[in-house]
Design an enzyme around this catalytic site. Structure first.
Site, mmCIF file in Angstrom:
data_model
loop_
_atom_site.group_PDB
_atom_site.id
_atom_site.type_symbol
_atom_site.label_atom_id
_atom_site.label_comp_id
_atom_site.label_asym_id
_atom_site.label_seq_id
_atom_site.Cartn_x
_atom_site.Cartn_y
_atom_site.Cartn_z
ATOM 1 N N GLU A 101 24.341 34.216 31.576
ATOM 2 C CA GLU A 101 24.620 35.547 32.122
ATOM 3 C C GLU A 101 23.368 36.397 32.291
ATOM 4 O O GLU A 101 23.437 37.487 32.835
ATOM 5 C CB GLU A 101 25.605 36.294 31.210
ATOM 6 C CG GLU A 101 26.951 35.651 31.124
ATOM 7 C CD GLU A 101 27.776 35.783 32.396
ATOM 8 O OE1 GLU A 101 27.376 36.521 33.321
ATOM 9 O OE2 GLU A 101 28.829 35.138 32.469
ATOM 10 N N TYR B 271 35.319 39.140 30.493
ATOM 11 C CA TYR B 271 36.275 39.765 31.416
ATOM 12 C C TYR B 271 36.337 39.066 32.764
ATOM 13 O O TYR B 271 37.055 39.492 33.654
ATOM 14 C CB TYR B 271 35.889 41.236 31.639
ATOM 15 C CG TYR B 271 34.454 41.365 32.102
ATOM 16 C CD1 TYR B 271 34.123 41.250 33.448
ATOM 17 C CD2 TYR B 271 33.431 41.553 31.190
ATOM 18 C CE1 TYR B 271 32.806 41.317 33.876
ATOM 19 C CE2 TYR B 271 32.117 41.636 31.606
ATOM 20 C CZ TYR B 271 31.808 41.523 32.944
ATOM 21 O OH TYR B 271 30.507 41.591 33.359
ATOM 22 N N GLY B 272 35.593 37.997 32.912
ATOM 23 C CA GLY B 272 35.519 37.316 34.204
ATOM 24 C C GLY B 272 35.661 35.821 34.048
ATOM 25 O O GLY B 272 36.582 35.330 33.393
ATOM 26 N N SER B 273 34.737 35.087 34.645
ATOM 27 C CA SER B 273 34.820 33.623 34.647
ATOM 28 C C SER B 273 34.807 33.035 33.239
ATOM 29 O O SER B 273 35.373 31.969 33.012
ATOM 30 C CB SER B 273 33.687 33.030 35.484
ATOM 31 O OG SER B 273 32.428 33.427 34.950
ATOM 32 N N LEU B 274 34.196 33.731 32.274
ATOM 33 C CA LEU B 274 34.161 33.215 30.905
ATOM 34 C C LEU B 274 35.506 33.334 30.186
ATOM 35 O O LEU B 274 35.648 32.863 29.068
ATOM 36 C CB LEU B 274 33.071 33.928 30.091
ATOM 37 C CG LEU B 274 31.634 33.622 30.503
ATOM 38 C CD1 LEU B 274 30.651 34.416 29.651
ATOM 39 C CD2 LEU B 274 31.329 32.135 30.449
ATOM 40 N N GLN B 275 36.514 33.921 30.840
ATOM 41 C CA GLN B 275 37.873 33.895 30.293
ATOM 42 C C GLN B 275 38.534 32.540 30.554
ATOM 43 O O GLN B 275 39.494 32.184 29.877
ATOM 44 C CB GLN B 275 38.744 34.972 30.951
ATOM 45 C CG GLN B 275 38.405 36.384 30.562
ATOM 46 C CD GLN B 275 39.391 37.329 31.195
ATOM 47 O OE1 GLN B 275 40.384 37.702 30.581
ATOM 48 N NE2 GLN B 275 39.136 37.702 32.432
#
Length: 162
Positions: free
Chosen positions: A76, A8-12
């Site tokens: 993470e 939902y964050g930078s890993l998108q």
């Protein structure tokens, strides 16, 4: 079978995935209900906490290898996040629940600031990618060594549990 991971964050960001994993895994748009996303105080990346009635849009990664999962867990891991099983809905199939892992922020945050992928990529992506490159150099080798050790342990048991 490959694990599924809701991000939902930078890993998108395809650029972040490419640096961390060397490829961009298969991604589908997904929604996580009863959670909210916020910018982690003092950071450029977000976290999520449970919040009844809210929802978080993100992506479902579904073809991760074991070594990629171990690498992302290390990335993470630590003090800020805990990995949890959650139920998400793929945007294409809203009636169908999919069980996936997600990295949930450990602490409750009350003063919440919104976070957006577009803003992150526009203002923070380049320095974040450099940090990811350093992580892969340092942690990536450690993670690969740990995987080799684990596979060696599996092979040394001869399959009889001793």
């Amino acid at each position: 079978m490959a694990e599924k991971l809701f991000v939902y964050g930078s890993l998108q960001s395809p650029a972040v995935l490419k640096v961390l994993l060397g490829r961009v895994p298969r991604r589908r748009r997904a929604i996580l209900n009863d959670y909210s996303r916020f910018r982690v105080p003092g950071r450029t990346y977000p976290g999520i906490n449970e919040e009844r009635g809210s929802c978080v849009d993100g992506s479902l990664l579904s073809d991760l290898t074991v070594s990629e999962t171990v690498l992302l867990d290390a990335f993470e891991g630590g003090e800020e996040y805990v990995k949890r099983k959650v139920e998400v809905f793929e945007e294409e199939y809203r009636d169908e629940r999919v069980v996936a892992d997600a990295y949930v922020f450990r602490n409750e945050v009350t003063a919440r600031e919104d976070w957006s992928l577009e803003e992150f990529e526009r203002f923070h992506l380049e320095p974040f990618l450099k940090m990811c490159e350093e992580f892969v150099k340092e942690e990536g080798q450690k993670t690969r060594d740990e995987l080799r050790w684990a596979k060696g342990q599996e092979n040394s048991t001869g399959g009889d549990g001793e």
